[in-house]
Design a protein around this motif. Sequence first.
Motif, PDB file in Angstrom:
ATOM      1  N   GLN A  85     -41.038  -8.298 -80.852  1.00  0.00           N
ATOM      2  CA  GLN A  85     -42.361  -7.716 -81.030  1.00  0.00           C
ATOM      3  C   GLN A  85     -42.727  -7.782 -82.506  1.00  0.00           C
ATOM      4  OE1 GLN A  85     -42.830  -3.437 -80.294  1.00  0.00           O
ATOM      5  NE2 GLN A  85     -40.609  -3.210 -80.362  1.00  0.00           N
ATOM      6  N   VAL A  86     -44.010  -7.773 -82.772  1.00  0.00           N
ATOM      7  CA  VAL A  86     -44.501  -7.889 -84.139  1.00  0.00           C
ATOM      8  C   VAL A  86     -44.432  -6.527 -84.817  1.00  0.00           C
ATOM      9  CG1 VAL A  86     -46.445  -8.525 -85.594  1.00  0.00           C
ATOM     10  CG2 VAL A  86     -46.007  -9.791 -83.465  1.00  0.00           C
ATOM     11  N   ALA A  87     -43.579  -6.418 -85.834  1.00  0.00           N
ATOM     12  CA  ALA A  87     -43.442  -5.161 -86.571  1.00  0.00           C
ATOM     13  C   ALA A  87     -44.556  -4.983 -87.590  1.00  0.00           C
ATOM     14  CB  ALA A  87     -42.093  -5.113 -87.281  1.00  0.00           C
ATOM     15  N   SER A  88     -44.945  -6.097 -88.215  1.00  0.00           N
ATOM     16  CA  SER A  88     -46.025  -6.101 -89.192  1.00  0.00           C
ATOM     17  C   SER A  88     -46.581  -7.513 -89.260  1.00  0.00           C
ATOM     18  CB  SER A  88     -45.535  -5.656 -90.570  1.00  0.00           C
ATOM     19  OG  SER A  88     -44.576  -6.568 -91.071  1.00  0.00           O
ATOM     20  N   VAL A  89     -47.785  -7.632 -89.793  1.00  0.00           N
ATOM     21  CA  VAL A  89     -48.409  -8.947 -89.869  1.00  0.00           C
ATOM     22  C   VAL A  89     -49.114  -9.113 -91.206  1.00  0.00           C
ATOM     23  CG1 VAL A  89     -50.533  -8.198 -88.716  1.00  0.00           C
ATOM     24  CG2 VAL A  89     -49.877 -10.622 -88.656  1.00  0.00           C
ATOM     25  N   ALA A 113     -51.691  -5.932 -97.883  1.00  0.00           N
ATOM     26  CA  ALA A 113     -51.336  -7.325 -97.637  1.00  0.00           C
ATOM     27  C   ALA A 113     -50.486  -7.467 -96.378  1.00  0.00           C
ATOM     28  CB  ALA A 113     -50.603  -7.896 -98.845  1.00  0.00           C
ATOM     29  N   VAL A 114     -49.660  -6.469 -96.114  1.00  0.00           N
ATOM     30  CA  VAL A 114     -48.831  -6.453 -94.904  1.00  0.00           C
ATOM     31  C   VAL A 114     -49.246  -5.249 -94.073  1.00  0.00           C
ATOM     32  CG1 VAL A 114     -46.496  -6.312 -93.981  1.00  0.00           C
ATOM     33  CG2 VAL A 114     -46.922  -7.581 -96.101  1.00  0.00           C
ATOM     34  N   ILE A 115     -49.729  -5.492 -92.869  1.00  0.00           N
ATOM     35  CA  ILE A 115     -50.251  -4.425 -92.007  1.00  0.00           C
ATOM     36  C   ILE A 115     -49.216  -4.060 -90.946  1.00  0.00           C
ATOM     37  CG2 ILE A 115     -52.070  -3.763 -90.399  1.00  0.00           C
ATOM     38  CD1 ILE A 115     -53.902  -5.761 -91.770  1.00  0.00           C
ATOM     39  N   PRO A 116     -48.743  -2.823 -90.920  1.00  0.00           N
ATOM     40  CA  PRO A 116     -47.829  -2.404 -89.846  1.00  0.00           C
ATOM     41  C   PRO A 116     -48.536  -2.470 -88.496  1.00  0.00           C
ATOM     42  CG  PRO A 116     -47.853  -0.815 -91.656  1.00  0.00           C
ATOM     43  CD  PRO A 116     -49.005  -1.739 -91.884  1.00  0.00           C
ATOM     44  N   VAL A 117     -47.813  -2.880 -87.476  1.00  0.00           N
ATOM     45  CA  VAL A 117     -48.373  -2.963 -86.127  1.00  0.00           C
ATOM     46  C   VAL A 117     -47.875  -1.776 -85.324  1.00  0.00           C
ATOM     47  CG1 VAL A 117     -48.466  -4.305 -83.997  1.00  0.00           C
ATOM     48  CG2 VAL A 117     -48.561  -5.468 -86.214  1.00  0.00           C
ATOM     49  N   ARG A 118     -48.808  -0.965 -84.888  1.00  0.00           N
ATOM     50  CA  ARG A 118     -48.487   0.212 -84.086  1.00  0.00           C
ATOM     51  C   ARG A 118     -49.422   0.256 -82.889  1.00  0.00           C
ATOM     52  NH1 ARG A 118     -48.421   2.337 -89.475  1.00  0.00           N
ATOM     53  NH2 ARG A 118     -46.342   3.029 -90.120  1.00  0.00           N
ATOM     54  N   ALA A 127     -39.836  -7.875 -85.581  1.00  0.00           N
ATOM     55  CA  ALA A 127     -39.721  -8.753 -86.738  1.00  0.00           C
ATOM     56  C   ALA A 127     -41.071  -8.856 -87.432  1.00  0.00           C
ATOM     57  CB  ALA A 127     -39.237 -10.138 -86.319  1.00  0.00           C
ATOM     58  N   ARG A 128     -41.019  -9.107 -88.745  1.00  0.00           N
ATOM     59  CA  ARG A 128     -42.243  -9.254 -89.535  1.00  0.00           C
ATOM     60  C   ARG A 128     -42.834 -10.653 -89.317  1.00  0.00           C
ATOM     61  NH1 ARG A 128     -41.141  -9.533 -94.667  1.00  0.00           N
ATOM     62  NH2 ARG A 128     -38.883  -9.694 -94.440  1.00  0.00           N
ATOM     63  N   LEU A 129     -44.163 -10.701 -89.217  1.00  0.00           N
ATOM     64  CA  LEU A 129     -44.867 -11.940 -88.868  1.00  0.00           C
ATOM     65  C   LEU A 129     -45.878 -12.310 -89.952  1.00  0.00           C
ATOM     66  CD1 LEU A 129     -45.640 -14.116 -86.657  1.00  0.00           C
ATOM     67  CD2 LEU A 129     -47.331 -12.467 -85.869  1.00  0.00           C
ATOM     68  N   SER A 130     -46.002 -13.601 -90.198  1.00  0.00           N
ATOM     69  CA  SER A 130     -47.017 -14.147 -91.095  1.00  0.00           C
ATOM     70  C   SER A 130     -47.931 -15.061 -90.292  1.00  0.00           C
ATOM     71  CB  SER A 130     -46.350 -14.946 -92.223  1.00  0.00           C
ATOM     72  OG  SER A 130     -47.288 -15.703 -92.949  1.00  0.00           O
ATOM     73  N   THR A 131     -49.254 -14.828 -90.400  1.00  0.00           N
ATOM     74  CA  THR A 131     -50.248 -15.638 -89.699  1.00  0.00           C
ATOM     75  C   THR A 131     -50.986 -16.530 -90.693  1.00  0.00           C
ATOM     76  OG1 THR A 131     -50.645 -14.059 -87.900  1.00  0.00           O
ATOM     77  CG2 THR A 131     -52.439 -15.544 -88.433  1.00  0.00           C
ATOM     78  N   GLY A 132     -51.267 -17.764 -90.279  1.00  0.00           N
ATOM     79  CA  GLY A 132     -52.057 -18.664 -91.103  1.00  0.00           C
ATOM     80  C   GLY A 132     -52.538 -19.852 -90.304  1.00  0.00           C
ATOM     81  N   ALA A 146     -41.543 -13.335 -94.487  1.00  0.00           N
ATOM     82  CA  ALA A 146     -41.637 -12.804 -93.123  1.00  0.00           C
ATOM     83  C   ALA A 146     -40.556 -13.467 -92.290  1.00  0.00           C
ATOM     84  CB  ALA A 146     -43.016 -13.062 -92.526  1.00  0.00           C
ATOM     85  N   HIS A 147     -40.242 -12.850 -91.154  1.00  0.00           N
ATOM     86  CA  HIS A 147     -39.208 -13.403 -90.276  1.00  0.00           C
ATOM     87  C   HIS A 147     -39.736 -14.536 -89.404  1.00  0.00           C
ATOM     88  CE1 HIS A 147     -37.865  -9.063 -90.753  1.00  0.00           C
ATOM     89  NE2 HIS A 147     -36.859  -9.737 -91.252  1.00  0.00           N
ATOM     90  N   MET A 148     -41.025 -14.515 -89.075  1.00  0.00           N
ATOM     91  CA  MET A 148     -41.578 -15.495 -88.147  1.00  0.00           C
ATOM     92  C   MET A 148     -43.024 -15.794 -88.522  1.00  0.00           C
ATOM     93  SD  MET A 148     -41.684 -13.149 -84.669  1.00  0.00           S
ATOM     94  CE  MET A 148     -42.486 -11.538 -84.637  1.00  0.00           C
TER      95      MET A 148
END
Length: 220
Positions: A85-89, A113-118, A127-132, A146-148
């Motif tokens: 699951q996405v811990a942060s993005v 810059a890093v948004i926690p996912v709740r 795991a921490r996620l980076s989107t682009g 980030a992890h993924m």
Amino acid sequence: MDDPARHVAQVEGKAILFVMATTFEYGPHLAARIDPLITGVGPVEAAAAVGIALSRLAAHGAMPDLVFTLGSAGSRCLDHAGVYQVASVAYRDMDASPLGFEKGCTPFLDCPAVIPVRPQIPGLAAARLSTGGGIISGAAYDAIDAHMVDMETFAVLRAAARFHVPTIGLRGISDGKSDLAKLEDWTEYLHVIDEKLGHALDHFTAQLASGALSLVPEPA
């Protein structure tokens, strides 16, 4: 776009809009459980599709309690074909640092810059996620904290946040251990991820039913 209401499922009394990027990731195990909104690839398509869908749902007084985004991700450190699951993005494409803004922060937007996912689903690895907007492969991972990596989650989360709807994300690791050279390097294990995402959705439902999971976001 078709009627977005068809992509909203009732799960333990909660209305959930399920979102995926492509039908490549939507196999028989997920098809037996959900009918997701397919947005297309990348942050622009994801933001546009989810924003339009939520606008239409709002116009009919049918806002979901949750936006749930699922799909694949790349990683060179997480288990191949594992589900997280996405811990942060974070949004890796945003860089206004020449103007004095922190890298990853959108100017004039009150978001880190890093948004926690709740909320988070109890009992699932996170795991921490980076989107682009670009595919990450090989040495390109060196620049990412980030992890993924994926191409849609940040956009989905921001679109949902505009409507004050929380987001949960699940990603199966499809690639990253070696360089990507062809489409099959991404698709080869999507059938395994499809099955594991299906089991993770069953776990999500059980946690919601037991009361261990609340869809009211925790305070930041």
